[in-house]
Scaffold this motif. Structure first.
Motif, short mmCIF file in Angstrom:
data_model
loop_
_atom_site.label_atom_id
_atom_site.label_comp_id
_atom_site.label_asym_id
_atom_site.label_seq_id
_atom_site.Cartn_x
_atom_site.Cartn_y
_atom_site.Cartn_z
N GLY A 114 1.06 -1.25 0.06
CA GLY A 114 -0.11 0.15 -0.24
C GLY A 114 0.92 1.27 -0.54
O GLY A 114 1.85 1.04 -0.09
N ARG A 115 0.44 2.43 0.10
CA ARG A 115 0.73 3.09 0.17
C ARG A 115 0.67 4.52 1.55
O ARG A 115 -0.71 4.52 1.14
CB ARG A 115 0.66 4.69 -1.45
N ASN A 116 1.08 4.88 2.18
CA ASN A 116 0.90 5.58 3.35
C ASN A 116 1.27 6.99 3.84
O ASN A 116 3.04 6.67 3.13
CB ASN A 116 1.05 4.79 4.65
N ASN A 117 0.96 8.58 3.09
CA ASN A 117 1.92 9.14 3.06
C ASN A 117 2.85 9.36 2.38
O ASN A 117 3.93 9.36 2.21
CB ASN A 117 2.64 9.43 4.76
N GLY A 118 2.28 8.83 0.78
CA GLY A 118 3.30 8.77 0.01
C GLY A 118 4.25 7.64 -0.12
O GLY A 118 5.24 7.64 -1.03
N ILE A 119 4.89 6.96 1.01
CA ILE A 119 5.71 5.85 0.98
C ILE A 119 4.96 4.77 0.84
O ILE A 119 3.95 4.36 1.73
CB ILE A 119 5.79 6.09 2.35
N ILE A 120 5.68 3.57 -0.18
CA ILE A 120 5.34 2.31 -0.15
C ILE A 120 5.19 2.10 1.63
O ILE A 120 6.41 1.35 2.07
CB ILE A 120 6.31 1.57 -0.50
N ALA A 121 3.69 0.74 2.14
CA ALA A 121 3.88 0.11 3.11
C ALA A 121 3.72 -1.47 2.85
O ALA A 121 2.53 -1.15 1.36
CB ALA A 121 3.39 0.64 3.95
N PHE A 122 4.11 -2.32 4.12
CA PHE A 122 3.46 -3.65 3.21
C PHE A 122 3.11 -3.75 4.80
O PHE A 122 3.11 -3.70 6.02
CB PHE A 122 4.89 -4.57 3.41
N THR A 123 1.53 -4.11 4.28
CA THR A 123 0.76 -4.58 6.17
C THR A 123 0.59 -6.20 5.59
O THR A 123 0.12 -6.67 4.33
CB THR A 123 -0.97 -4.06 5.92
N PRO A 124 0.32 -6.71 6.31
CA PRO A 124 0.17 -8.73 6.86
C PRO A 124 -1.86 -8.68 5.99
O PRO A 124 -2.42 -7.93 6.65
CB PRO A 124 -0.07 -8.92 8.13
N LEU A 125 -1.33 -9.85 5.22
CA LEU A 125 -3.40 -9.76 4.76
C LEU A 125 -4.37 -9.67 5.82
O LEU A 125 -4.91 -9.40 5.49
CB LEU A 125 -2.63 -11.08 3.93
N GLU A 126 -3.73 -10.63 6.84
CA GLU A 126 -5.04 -10.84 8.02
C GLU A 126 -5.55 -9.05 8.49
O GLU A 126 -6.04 -9.27 8.92
CB GLU A 126 -4.64 -11.58 8.77
N GLU A 127 -4.67 -8.38 8.38
CA GLU A 127 -4.60 -7.11 8.78
C GLU A 127 -5.60 -6.36 8.06
O GLU A 127 -6.55 -5.60 9.01
CB GLU A 127 -3.31 -6.57 9.43
N THR A 128 -5.52 -7.13 6.58
CA THR A 128 -5.81 -5.70 5.40
C THR A 128 -7.40 -5.39 6.00
O THR A 128 -8.62 -4.86 5.36
CB THR A 128 -5.53 -5.74 4.25
N TRP A 129 -7.99 -6.90 6.43
CA TRP A 129 -9.78 -7.10 6.90
C TRP A 129 -9.90 -7.60 8.25
O TRP A 129 -10.95 -6.72 8.96
CB TRP A 129 -10.21 -8.05 6.11
N ALA A 130 -8.51 -7.39 9.50
CA ALA A 130 -9.32 -7.41 10.40
C ALA A 130 -8.82 -6.18 11.31
O ALA A 130 -9.94 -6.36 12.28
CB ALA A 130 -7.94 -8.87 11.40
N ARG A 131 -8.63 -5.25 10.79
CA ARG A 131 -8.63 -4.37 11.66
C ARG A 131 -9.04 -2.66 10.64
O ARG A 131 -9.17 -2.52 9.15
CB ARG A 131 -6.97 -3.50 11.23
N ARG A 132 -10.10 -2.36 10.98
CA ARG A 132 -11.07 -1.42 10.26
C ARG A 132 -10.93 0.18 9.94
O ARG A 132 -9.74 0.47 10.97
CB ARG A 132 -12.17 -1.29 10.85
N LYS A 133 -10.69 0.01 8.63
CA LYS A 133 -10.19 1.87 8.36
C LYS A 133 -10.99 2.78 8.26
O LYS A 133 -12.13 2.75 7.85
CB LYS A 133 -9.94 1.31 6.59
N GLU A 134 -11.09 3.42 9.65
CA GLU A 134 -12.06 4.21 9.67
C GLU A 134 -12.18 5.19 9.17
O GLU A 134 -11.18 5.72 8.07
CB GLU A 134 -11.50 4.96 10.73
N ILE A 135 -13.28 6.34 8.64
CA ILE A 135 -13.31 7.88 7.94
C ILE A 135 -13.10 8.96 8.98
O ILE A 135 -12.67 8.51 10.10
CB ILE A 135 -15.00 7.92 7.82
#
Length: 321
Positions: free
Chosen positions: A287-308
């Motif tokens: 993914g890209r966070n604050n313009g920087i490439i970042a890696f997130t374990p696949l399980e976290e992408t759906w287990a942790r909620r992305k807030e508005i």
């Protein structure tokens, strides 16, 4: 790593082709071959695959949809289905797999990796922007622009006829599209899945608007809000006696030429996914966070909620006066 596979899965999103193009060309640059898998995990189960070269992805960066096609796959939910897909990967000599899609696609990739040791990298391709681990997902920017263009046109009609338009945008579990469109479109109210706001609250909003001399209003509703646009329209009709019109934008938000932001994001993430496989990284989403490439374990992408964005939500409320 000499040969990798790439597939698009789940709902299509503008920019998927740019991501596929980036995977093919980045892999070619590193001396790898790329196998394109058609119709997502269903195609992997059926062995619907072919080699892709740089010329096969020429003139695709501007195209919506996905040249690899996509499909839902019930058989992939079974261990037997995933075993058959893994067998096809071995037959083709594929050392790693890039999966472009959303949380359902990442579930499929995760189980494939866990059960059969396949190296997988996820690339976030979904208009809903609901995956944890990246500021934005591929297709989100275009979906917002498409919905906003429709709202702008509807506002012209609303003003001309002095009516209230209730507009439903996509976002089954997340209100990111709705919130951005509400702020950019100058909506009087927005209803989100994340906000436990009673539908009757819209009555006070409309009555207050009328007192201030507003002859027309735009109300934005995410499809995941209970009852959707129809429930909001009914509340307005019953609470104020005013006439409303409902517009459900639906799948029109999925299609169309990707805007520049989606093309750039897709290109960057596709290239980074290939580099990650080359570096022996697996089981993560790029993914890209604050313009920087970042890696997130696949399980976290759906287990942790992305807030508005709470700041943006406050802004929407403040500016609706």
């Amino acid at each position: 790593m000499k040969r990798i596979g790439v597939l698009t899965s789940g709902g299509d999103a503008p920019g998927m082709n740019a991501a596929v193009r980036a995977v093919v060309r980045a892999a070619t640059h590193l001396g790898m071959e790329v196998v394109g898998i058609r119709r997502g995990f269903q195609g992997l189960y059926q062995g619907d695959m072919r080699l892709l070269g740089p010329r096969d992805v020429a003139n695709t960066i501007q195209r919506g949809g996905t040249i690899l096609l996509t499909a839902r796959s019930e058989v992939w939910r079974t261990p037997e289905g995933r075993a058959e897909g893994a067998r096809h990967l071995r037959e083709w000599g594929i050392d790693g797999l890039v999966v472009i899609g959303g949380d359902g696609s990442f579930h499929g990739a995760h189980f494939l990796s866990q059960e059969h040791g396949v190296k997988v990298i996820g690339v976030p391709g979904t208009i809903d922007n609901d995956l944890y681990g990246t500021d934005h997902t591929i297709g989100y920017f275009t979906a917002v622009e498409t919905a906003l263009a429709a709202v702008d046109k509807l506002r012209d009609t609303a003003a001309s006829h002095e009516r209230i338009f209730v507009v439903e945008v996509m976002g089954r579990h997340a209100g990111h599209i709705a919130l951005d469109v509400a702020v950019a479109g100058g909506a009087e109210e927005v209803f989100l899945p994340e906000e436990d706001m009673p539908v009757t609250s819209v009555v006070d909003v409309i009555n207050e608007s009328v007192k201030k001399g507003k002859a027309s209003s735009i109300i934005i509703v995410a499809e995941g809000y209970p009852g959707g646009a129809m429930a909001v329209s009914k509340a307005i009709n019953e609470g104020t006696g005013l006439e409303t019109r409902v517009s459900i934008l639906g799948h029109i938000q999925r299609g169309g030429t990707p805007v520049s932001s989606d093309r750039i994001l897709a290109s960057r993430l596709g290239e980074a996914a290939v580099q990650a496989l080359a570096d022996d990284v697996s089981g993560v989403m790029v993914g890209r966070n604050n313009g920087i490439i970042a890696f997130t374990p696949l399980e976290e992408t759906w287990a942790r909620r992305k807030e508005i964005s709470r700041d943006l939500y406050r802004c929407a409320k403040t500016l609706s006066v």
